[in-house]
Write a protein that holds these residues in place. Structure first.
Motif, short mmCIF file in Angstrom:
data_model
loop_
_atom_site.label_atom_id
_atom_site.label_comp_id
_atom_site.label_asym_id
_atom_site.label_seq_id
_atom_site.Cartn_x
_atom_site.Cartn_y
_atom_site.Cartn_z
N ALA A 1 39.44 18.28 1.91
CA ALA A 1 40.06 17.77 3.14
C ALA A 1 39.16 17.03 3.71
N ILE A 2 39.32 15.97 4.43
CA ILE A 2 38.48 15.21 5.13
C ILE A 2 38.75 15.22 6.33
N HIS A 3 37.69 15.67 7.51
CA HIS A 3 37.76 15.97 8.70
C HIS A 3 36.87 14.73 9.49
N LEU A 4 37.47 14.05 10.32
CA LEU A 4 36.91 12.86 11.26
C LEU A 4 37.08 13.01 12.52
N GLU A 5 35.84 13.02 13.11
CA GLU A 5 35.52 13.05 14.66
C GLU A 5 35.05 11.86 15.01
N ALA A 6 35.83 10.98 16.01
CA ALA A 6 35.12 9.81 16.56
C ALA A 6 35.12 10.03 17.96
N TRP A 7 33.43 10.06 18.37
CA TRP A 7 33.25 10.23 19.83
C TRP A 7 33.10 8.79 20.65
N GLY A 8 34.20 8.20 21.23
CA GLY A 8 34.09 7.06 21.72
C GLY A 8 33.78 6.16 20.54
N SER A 9 33.04 4.92 21.01
CA SER A 9 32.63 3.88 19.98
C SER A 9 31.17 4.22 19.52
N ASN A 10 30.51 5.29 19.99
CA ASN A 10 29.36 5.77 19.72
C ASN A 10 28.90 6.57 18.55
N LEU A 11 29.77 7.38 18.11
CA LEU A 11 29.54 8.51 17.12
C LEU A 11 30.74 8.74 16.32
N LEU A 12 30.51 8.82 15.09
CA LEU A 12 31.45 8.89 14.10
C LEU A 12 31.08 9.95 13.27
N VAL A 13 31.68 11.12 13.03
CA VAL A 13 31.41 12.33 12.24
C VAL A 13 32.39 12.34 11.21
N VAL A 14 31.89 12.40 9.62
CA VAL A 14 32.91 12.55 8.65
C VAL A 14 32.48 13.73 7.80
N THR A 15 33.41 14.78 7.75
CA THR A 15 33.30 15.96 6.90
C THR A 15 33.86 16.09 5.84
N LEU A 16 33.50 16.32 4.58
CA LEU A 16 34.32 16.36 3.39
C LEU A 16 33.92 17.94 2.72
N GLU A 17 35.31 18.54 2.71
CA GLU A 17 35.29 19.81 2.32
C GLU A 17 36.05 19.86 1.04
N THR A 18 35.73 20.80 0.11
CA THR A 18 36.24 20.71 -1.34
C THR A 18 36.59 22.30 -1.45
N TYR A 19 38.08 22.64 -2.22
CA TYR A 19 38.50 23.78 -2.28
C TYR A 19 38.41 24.29 -3.65
N SER A 20 37.68 23.60 -4.58
CA SER A 20 37.62 23.61 -6.15
C SER A 20 36.15 24.24 -6.53
N ASP A 21 36.16 24.92 -7.44
CA ASP A 21 34.70 25.22 -8.15
C ASP A 21 34.51 24.41 -9.30
N ALA A 22 35.27 23.47 -9.46
CA ALA A 22 35.09 22.46 -10.62
C ALA A 22 33.64 21.59 -10.68
N TRP A 23 33.02 21.36 -9.67
CA TRP A 23 31.97 20.79 -9.42
C TRP A 23 30.71 21.61 -9.46
N LEU A 24 30.72 23.17 -9.82
CA LEU A 24 29.86 23.89 -9.94
C LEU A 24 29.29 24.24 -11.35
N THR A 25 28.14 24.49 -11.63
CA THR A 25 27.94 24.80 -12.87
C THR A 25 28.12 26.44 -13.24
N MET A 26 28.32 26.98 -12.10
CA MET A 26 28.89 28.54 -12.34
C MET A 26 30.50 28.81 -11.74
N ASP A 27 31.37 29.08 -12.17
CA ASP A 27 32.59 29.09 -11.39
C ASP A 27 32.44 30.35 -10.37
#
Length: 268
Positions: free
Chosen positions: A52-78
């Motif tokens: 999931a990509i969550h984006l917040e734009a505060w006017g023209s001064n601040l942009l916050v992008v959050t990347l969430e994952t819902y899988s354990d495929a990137w982990l060394t341990m499930d």
């Protein structure tokens, strides 16, 4: 070449157009749930909400992008605290490349999120926690099954006229599919008065929405006085309802335990 245009009339294009029409101080929030594939040696699995990509734009001064994952495929341990070096080797570089591309696009390195009982985020993905030991002996059994059951049952009215939801016996089950995708499994115990539905995590909210309808059907069977295995047979003979998924097999399959079925639904 420039930035590719947004798809006309898409939800994102409409949100951007609305934001551009605003004047003064404002905050624009956009959230996009992304399907995708995760890999095992020789296999590919599709998850309907891999990120999931969550984006917040505060006017023209601040942009916050959050990347969430819902899988354990990137982990060394499930999430059942088992080492998975081949899965990690197939998928972690893909996440690292995606984070690098996002960093290049935004001109800033990512700030890792908070650690939890399964994972410790880093700028390139997740840290290797194999040397630190599991936070719990069985974190899946302790937390995840209860979390999924609570989310599923929140979709239907409370009632005492239903089967027990846990069992220590083997279970028989049918696979529930819609448009060729598995949404979950409706099951019945072979040894006691238990029956229920297990949502397939990778199918996302659709699995839980469909599961609520199957639980209500099981509740109807219980109201008729049917034993769990008889209820499973009754469900197979009911008129098809494609909107909640169809039973995929002619005869029920059997799992050695409800835990084994939960593991199947949680991983694939």
């Amino acid at each position: 070449m420039g930035v590719p245009p947004l798809a006309p009339r898409s939800a994102l294009a409409q949100a951007v157009a609305q934001a551009e029409a605003l004047d003064g101080n404002f905050v624009v929030t956009i959230r996009v749930e992304c399907p995708g594939l995760w890999l095992e040696p020789g296999f590919k699995y599709r998850a309907e909400k891999l990120f999931a990509i969550h984006l917040e734009a505060w006017g023209s001064n601040l942009l916050v992008v959050t990347l969430e994952t819902y899988s354990d495929a990137w982990l060394t341990m499930d999430t059942r605290d088992r080492e998975q070096p081949e899965v990690y080797a197939s998928n972690a570089p893909r996440l690292a490349a995606a984070l690098q591309a996002i960093s290049a696009l935004l001109g800033s390195a990512p700030t890792p999120g908070d650690e939890n009982r399964h994972a410790a985020p880093s700028e390139t993905g997740f840290k290797d926690l194999r040397g630190e030991g599991a936070a719990y002996d069985d974190s899946w059994g302790t937390f995840e099954g209860l979390n999924r059951a609570s989310l599923l049952r929140s979709r239907i009215p409370q009632s005492e006229d239903e089967y027990e939801q846990i069992t220590e016996y083997p279970v028989r089950y049918f696979t529930i599919q819609r448009d060729g995708r598995t949404l979950g499994f409706v099951w019945a115990s072979v040894g006691d008065a238990s029956a229920g539905y297990v949502p397939r995590t990778a199918a996302g909210d659709e699995a839980f929405d469909a599961g609520a309808a199957w639980l209500l059907s099981l509740r109807e069977a219980h109201g008729q006085g049917l034993a769990p295995l008889a209820a499973l047979d009754w469900l197979a003979k009911c008129p098809a309802r494609p909107e909640i998924g169809l039973i995929a097999e002619d005869a029920p399959q059997e799992a050695s335990s409800l835990d084994a079925l939960e593991e199947l639904s949680g991983r694939y």
